[in-house]
Design a protein around this motif. Structure first.
Motif, PDB file in Angstrom:
ATOM      1  N   MET A   1      33.053  41.216  35.458  1.00 60.48           N
ATOM      2  CA  MET A   1      31.990  40.492  34.810  1.00 60.48           C
ATOM      3  C   MET A   1      31.601  41.149  33.690  1.00 60.48           C
ATOM      4  SD  MET A   1      28.140  41.343  36.411  1.00 60.48           S
ATOM      5  CE  MET A   1      28.649  41.827  38.026  1.00 60.48           C
ATOM      6  N   ASP A   2      31.146  40.514  32.732  1.00 59.46           N
ATOM      7  CA  ASP A   2      30.976  40.981  31.228  1.00 59.46           C
ATOM      8  C   ASP A   2      29.586  41.291  30.980  1.00 59.46           C
ATOM      9  OD1 ASP A   2      33.469  40.909  30.509  1.00 59.46           O
ATOM     10  OD2 ASP A   2      33.406  39.050  29.592  1.00 59.46           O
ATOM     11  N   VAL A   3      29.045  42.424  30.594  1.00 57.03           N
ATOM     12  CA  VAL A   3      27.774  43.027  30.463  1.00 57.03           C
ATOM     13  C   VAL A   3      27.520  43.209  29.117  1.00 57.03           C
ATOM     14  CG1 VAL A   3      25.828  44.443  30.949  1.00 57.03           C
ATOM     15  CG2 VAL A   3      27.552  43.888  32.634  1.00 57.03           C
ATOM     16  N   LYS A   4      26.704  42.388  28.403  1.00 54.65           N
ATOM     17  CA  LYS A   4      26.395  42.234  26.839  1.00 54.65           C
ATOM     18  C   LYS A   4      25.019  42.820  26.574  1.00 54.65           C
ATOM     19  CE  LYS A   4      29.712  38.668  25.846  1.00 54.65           C
ATOM     20  NZ  LYS A   4      30.149  37.545  25.330  1.00 54.65           N
ATOM     21  N   ASP A   5      24.979  43.262  25.279  1.00 56.86           N
ATOM     22  CA  ASP A   5      23.558  43.989  24.858  1.00 56.86           C
ATOM     23  C   ASP A   5      22.910  42.590  24.226  1.00 56.86           C
ATOM     24  OD1 ASP A   5      24.942  43.575  22.464  1.00 56.86           O
ATOM     25  OD2 ASP A   5      24.583  45.720  21.922  1.00 56.86           O
ATOM     26  N   LEU A  10      29.938  44.060  23.936  1.00 52.50           N
ATOM     27  CA  LEU A  10      30.376  44.237  25.211  1.00 52.50           C
ATOM     28  C   LEU A  10      29.825  45.741  25.894  1.00 52.50           C
ATOM     29  CD1 LEU A  10      33.766  42.770  25.942  1.00 52.50           C
ATOM     30  CD2 LEU A  10      31.634  42.164  26.922  1.00 52.50           C
ATOM     31  N   THR A  12      30.148  48.994  28.602  1.00 52.02           N
ATOM     32  CA  THR A  12      30.799  49.677  29.847  1.00 52.02           C
ATOM     33  C   THR A  12      30.380  50.686  30.211  1.00 52.02           C
ATOM     34  OG1 THR A  12      32.119  50.809  28.024  1.00 52.02           O
ATOM     35  CG2 THR A  12      33.166  48.610  28.678  1.00 52.02           C
ATOM     36  N   ASP A  15      28.445  54.303  28.235  1.00 51.54           N
ATOM     37  CA  ASP A  15      28.220  54.009  27.065  1.00 51.54           C
ATOM     38  C   ASP A  15      26.628  54.282  26.731  1.00 51.54           C
ATOM     39  OD1 ASP A  15      30.398  52.464  26.129  1.00 51.54           O
ATOM     40  OD2 ASP A  15      29.421  50.691  26.164  1.00 51.54           O
ATOM     41  N   LEU A  43      26.760  50.288  35.123  1.00 49.80           N
ATOM     42  CA  LEU A  43      26.729  48.941  35.336  1.00 49.80           C
ATOM     43  C   LEU A  43      26.117  48.576  36.655  1.00 49.80           C
ATOM     44  CD1 LEU A  43      29.686  47.690  33.365  1.00 49.80           C
ATOM     45  CD2 LEU A  43      27.444  48.212  32.571  1.00 49.80           C
ATOM     46  N   SER A  47      24.572  41.002  35.652  1.00 48.49           N
ATOM     47  CA  SER A  47      25.110  41.108  34.304  1.00 48.49           C
ATOM     48  C   SER A  47      24.149  41.122  33.433  1.00 48.49           C
ATOM     49  CB  SER A  47      25.861  39.767  34.009  1.00 48.49           C
ATOM     50  OG  SER A  47      25.006  38.794  34.110  1.00 48.49           O
ATOM     51  N   THR A  63      19.232  44.119  29.922  1.00 49.39           N
ATOM     52  CA  THR A  63      20.095  44.329  28.566  1.00 49.39           C
ATOM     53  C   THR A  63      19.633  43.572  27.388  1.00 49.39           C
ATOM     54  OG1 THR A  63      21.259  42.404  29.393  1.00 49.39           O
ATOM     55  CG2 THR A  63      22.085  44.503  30.033  1.00 49.39           C
ATOM     56  N   LYS A  68      23.801  48.670  21.702  1.00 53.52           N
ATOM     57  CA  LYS A  68      24.717  49.483  21.928  1.00 53.52           C
ATOM     58  C   LYS A  68      24.543  50.723  20.793  1.00 53.52           C
ATOM     59  CE  LYS A  68      29.410  50.187  22.944  1.00 53.52           C
ATOM     60  NZ  LYS A  68      30.753  49.413  23.171  1.00 53.52           N
TER      61      LYS A  68
END
Length: 69
Positions: A1-5, A10, A12, A15, A43, A47, A63, A68
């Motif tokens: 699963m991609d987690v984005k700000d 992306l 991870t 971070d 995480l 997501s 998020t 980031k």
């Protein structure tokens, strides 16, 4: 699963992220100020959420209010 700000970068494990908005903490009179750095994030199964230490305690942050660092 991609987690984005909030900017689409992306995220991870491990971070560091920065808050882009003042956030009130539920169940407390504490407010996390804009620009607060949250280091070494973890995480979650969702997501749209991460877990990290901010303001002296571990909490789950959305998020959409993070970028980031």
């Amino acid at each position: 699963m991609d987690v984005k700000d909030s900017n689409g970068a992306l995220l991870t494990e491990g971070d560091s992220v920065t808050l882009i908005k003042d956030l009130k903490v539920k169940g407390s009179s504490q407010t996390l100020k804009r620009g607060t750095l949250v280091k070494n994030i973890r995480l979650t199964n969702s997501s749209g959420e991460i877990e990290g230490r901010a303001g002296g305690s571990t909490m789950v942050l959305k998020t959409e209010f993070l970028k980031k660092a």
